[in-house]
Scaffold this motif. Structure first.
Motif, PDB file in Angstrom:
ATOM      1  N   ASN A 160      62.180  43.356  49.482  1.00 13.61           N
ATOM      2  CA  ASN A 160      63.573  43.291  49.540  1.00 13.61           C
ATOM      3  C   ASN A 160      64.287  43.786  50.864  1.00 13.61           C
ATOM      4  N   SER A 184      74.924  25.385  40.399  1.00 16.15           N
ATOM      5  CA  SER A 184      74.688  26.717  40.525  1.00 16.15           C
ATOM      6  C   SER A 184      74.636  27.350  41.782  1.00 16.15           C
ATOM      7  N   PHE A 185      74.881  28.615  42.015  1.00 15.16           N
ATOM      8  CA  PHE A 185      75.103  29.368  43.276  1.00 15.16           C
ATOM      9  C   PHE A 185      75.869  28.634  44.144  1.00 15.16           C
ATOM     10  N   SER A 191      68.450  26.739  33.230  1.00 15.09           N
ATOM     11  CA  SER A 191      68.764  27.919  32.890  1.00 15.09           C
ATOM     12  C   SER A 191      67.492  28.792  32.649  1.00 15.09           C
ATOM     13  N   TYR A 250      64.759  34.110  47.602  1.00 14.13           N
ATOM     14  CA  TYR A 250      65.940  34.743  47.247  1.00 14.13           C
ATOM     15  C   TYR A 250      65.679  35.842  45.896  1.00 14.13           C
ATOM     16  N   GLY A 251      64.476  35.639  45.349  1.00 12.34           N
ATOM     17  CA  GLY A 251      64.032  36.639  44.491  1.00 12.34           C
ATOM     18  C   GLY A 251      63.984  36.123  43.198  1.00 12.34           C
ATOM     19  N   LYS A 252      64.314  34.737  43.000  1.00 16.24           N
ATOM     20  CA  LYS A 252      64.530  34.229  41.518  1.00 16.24           C
ATOM     21  C   LYS A 252      63.234  33.839  40.960  1.00 16.24           C
ATOM     22  N   GLY A 253      62.427  33.313  41.923  1.00 17.05           N
ATOM     23  CA  GLY A 253      61.061  32.669  41.666  1.00 17.05           C
ATOM     24  C   GLY A 253      61.196  31.061  41.529  1.00 17.05           C
ATOM     25  N   TYR A 254      62.380  30.676  41.682  1.00 12.89           N
ATOM     26  CA  TYR A 254      62.506  29.094  41.295  1.00 12.89           C
ATOM     27  C   TYR A 254      61.092  28.126  42.232  1.00 12.89           C
ATOM     28  N   CYS A 293      68.568  23.866  39.638  1.00 15.02           N
ATOM     29  CA  CYS A 293      68.463  24.939  38.741  1.00 15.02           C
ATOM     30  C   CYS A 293      68.645  24.700  37.282  1.00 15.02           C
ATOM     31  N   ASN A 298      65.358  29.414  34.700  1.00 13.35           N
ATOM     32  CA  ASN A 298      64.820  30.034  36.275  1.00 13.35           C
ATOM     33  C   ASN A 298      63.717  29.127  36.761  1.00 13.35           C
ATOM     34  N   GLU A 299      63.910  27.658  36.229  1.00 10.47           N
ATOM     35  CA  GLU A 299      62.785  26.882  36.761  1.00 10.47           C
ATOM     36  C   GLU A 299      63.583  25.755  37.429  1.00 10.47           C
TER      37      GLU A 299
END
Length: 194
Positions: free
Chosen positions: A7, A98-99, A79, A138-142, A77, A81-82
């Motif tokens: 982080n 998204s985003f 829903s 960014y931390g979401k793991g996509y 993206c 997170n893939e």
């Protein structure tokens, strides 16, 4: 590994990137270096991320792959997170999703879905990298989830500004590095994959 390390690096790298006042020129140099180092071959299947905010810009890469091949795969993206993978044949098929990221038109997604195993070149973003190819997103793991589904010979290329390259990124056994990094001044070979 302490999650706060990632982080802290993420926050610092984003701040470094935001502080650049010539990101467009740097992006042009990165795009040119990528296309010089990795010429688009007939029969290749490229995935290129659609840049947002102050990421390394990719519109020039998307345009060139479309010009040479008539198609390019872009992620979007889902829903869960893939990432969904879409076969883009025209930049007009993108809309804001998204985003704030431009994504393929929702009405076309089901008929233009691409299996990840068919990709042979993946051009991906990251917030921070090290010279071994370890990355922080960014931390979401996509993209982490996508990397696990690629074929073994798929070439994974990260795009970053020099200020996003760190001496060491914390990584775990399940983390998959990129094979190459392209910055405005260098191409870093993180693996033997060519």
């Amino acid at each position: 590994m302490n999650p706060s390390d990632k982080n802290d690096i993420r926050r610092e790298a984003i701040a470094r990137r935001q502080a650049l006042d010539d990101g467009s020129q740097r992006s042009e140099a990165i795009q040119h270096r990528l296309l010089t180092e990795f010429p688009i071959r007939e029969g290749s299947n490229w995935l290129v991320y659609v840049s947002v905010r102050n990421e390394v810009k990719t519109m020039g890469i998307l345009e060139e792959v479309l010009r040479v091949k008539g198609q390019v795969v872009v992620p979007y993206c889902l829903s869960n997170n893939e990432l969904g993978l879409f076969l883009l044949t025209d930049l007009q098929q993108l809309e804001h999703g998204s985003f704030g990221i431009k994504e393929p038109l929702a009405a076309l997604r089901s008929e233009r879905s691409v299996p990840s195993e068919t990709l042979d070149t993946v051009v991906m973003p990251g917030v921070a990298f090290d010279r071994r190819g370890n990355r922080i997103g960014y931390g979401k793991g996509y993209f982490d989830r996508l990397l696990k589904t690629l074929s073994g010979d798929c070439i994974k290329v990260g795009l970053a500004y020099d200020c996003q390259i760190y001496p060491k990124i914390p990584s775990e056994a399940h983390d998959l590095p990129v094979d190459h990094l392209i910055t405005e001044t260098q191409m870093i070979r993180c693996s033997a994959k060519v």
